[in-house]
Design an enzyme around this catalytic site. Structure first.
Site, PDB file in Angstrom:
ATOM      1  N   THR A  24       0.849  -1.265   0.160  1.00 14.56           N
ATOM      2  CA  THR A  24       0.057   0.166  -0.015  1.00 14.56           C
ATOM      3  C   THR A  24       0.797   1.459  -0.029  1.00 14.56           C
ATOM      4  OG1 THR A  24      -0.044   0.163   2.511  1.00 14.56           O
ATOM      5  CG2 THR A  24      -1.748  -1.165   1.265  1.00 14.56           C
ATOM      6  N   GLY A  25       0.274   2.345  -0.484  1.00 12.22           N
ATOM      7  CA  GLY A  25       1.203   3.468  -0.544  1.00 12.22           C
ATOM      8  C   GLY A  25       2.320   3.280  -1.735  1.00 12.22           C
ATOM      9  N   TYR A 170       0.605  12.345  14.901  1.00 15.00           N
ATOM     10  CA  TYR A 170       1.408  11.435  14.208  1.00 15.00           C
ATOM     11  C   TYR A 170       2.247  10.476  15.052  1.00 15.00           C
ATOM     12  CZ  TYR A 170       5.023   9.832  10.617  1.00 15.00           C
ATOM     13  OH  TYR A 170       5.674   9.302   9.696  1.00 15.00           O
TER      14      TYR A 170
END
Length: 300
Positions: A24-25, A170
């Protein structure tokens, strides 16, 4: 802690070679580097990304040297249905169970203290950085467990344990990925399925420019990535080699090890120094930059 991982992995497997992989990404940054390296190791890879054009670019790069080894798939990892569709696509394409899953998609966010982040930004960061990995693990882990071999690499960050100020959303998202990976490593122990969690610091990607990061924080991060960051290719190769050794934690840079040791052995002083540095750095009251969901990431 990390030395024991290396000793345990002296009898290296080759699970990342010839893998049937989902990344993914994969449209840029570390995700693209993972996809390219998997193809170079004789594997097939599904390049999943929320930006299908970027995924197509990664496939085109792979096709130059490894024709038909890569396939693009549009996937928003924050959406459970998208990840389930990705798994069904992999089942159909490979005609055999997937053997390697790399949950890499993530976004950058930072520059504001708790109380000023805003619930929308919290939701955005956790939906992609944490829930995206949860979706990938929950959907693919049963498939891997059923085959009794293969592996999962989750891309976290040194931010997951560094706890730097003005990066709470984050930090929390990456700490969750770290804990999830540790838990899964215990659950899958003895099954033939390995779990690795990647915790880099700065990696040369575009996440600081594309994420929801205040202007001055983005400039600082971009400077540090440019002058101290490792290349995505180096980080991806390091993680894949570590996964072959059966290594749980991967900290590809020395500064991540230093932060880990300082926090472990001098927790009070570590927190004090972080707070002091935060007060000395210029404060940024501007709005965040970017805001478009991106799919490559960096560390602290």
């Amino acid at each position: 802690m990390f030395g024991l991982d290396r000793l345990a992995g002296l009898g290296r497997s080759r699970r990342t070679h010839g893998a049937r992989a989902v990344v993914t990404g994969a449209g840029s940054g570390i995700g693209r580097a993972f996809a390219l390296e998997i193809a170079a190791r004789g594997g097939q890879v599904i390049c999943a990304d929320i930006d299908e054009a970027r995924a197509d670019e990664t496939v085109a790069l792979i096709d130059r040297t490894h024709p038909a080894a890569a396939h693009a798939f549009r996937c928003d990892v924050a959406r459970r249905d998208d990840v389930q569709l990705l798994a069904r696509f992999a089942d159909t394409l490979f005609e055999r169970p997937v053997s390697l899953v790399i949950n890499n998609a993530g976004v950058g966010i930072g520059g504001k203290p708790v109380g000023r982040i805003g619930f929308d930004d919290w939701q955005w960061a956790l939906d992609i950085n944490l829930w995206g990995v949860v979706h990938g693990c929950e959907v693919f882990a049963p498939r891997l467990r059923a085959t009794g071999r293969g592996g999962i690499i989750n891309v976290a960050s040194a931010a997951g344990f560094a706890a730097a100020p003005s990066m709470a959303a984050y930090n929390v998202s990456k700490a969750g990925v770290l804990s999830l990976s540790e838990t899964m490593a215990a659950e899958l122990s003895g099954t033939g399925v390995a779990v690795t969690v990647l915790c880099p610091t700065f990696v040369r990607t575009n996440v600081a420019r594309d994420g929801r990061i205040t202007k001055e924080s983005a400039q600082l991060a971009d400077f540090l990535m440019r002058w101290t960051g490792f290349s995505p290719e180096h980080v991806a190769r390091t993680a894949l080699d570590a996964h072959d050794r059966g290594q749980l934690y991967v900290l590809p840079q020395l500064d991540a090890h230093v932060v880990w040791l300082l926090k472990r052995y001098f927790p009070t002083r570590y927190t004090y120094v972080l707070g002091l540095l935060d007060r000395l750095l210029p404060q940024d009251d501007s709005t965040t930059t970017g805001g478009t969901p991106v799919t490559d990431k960096t560390g602290v």
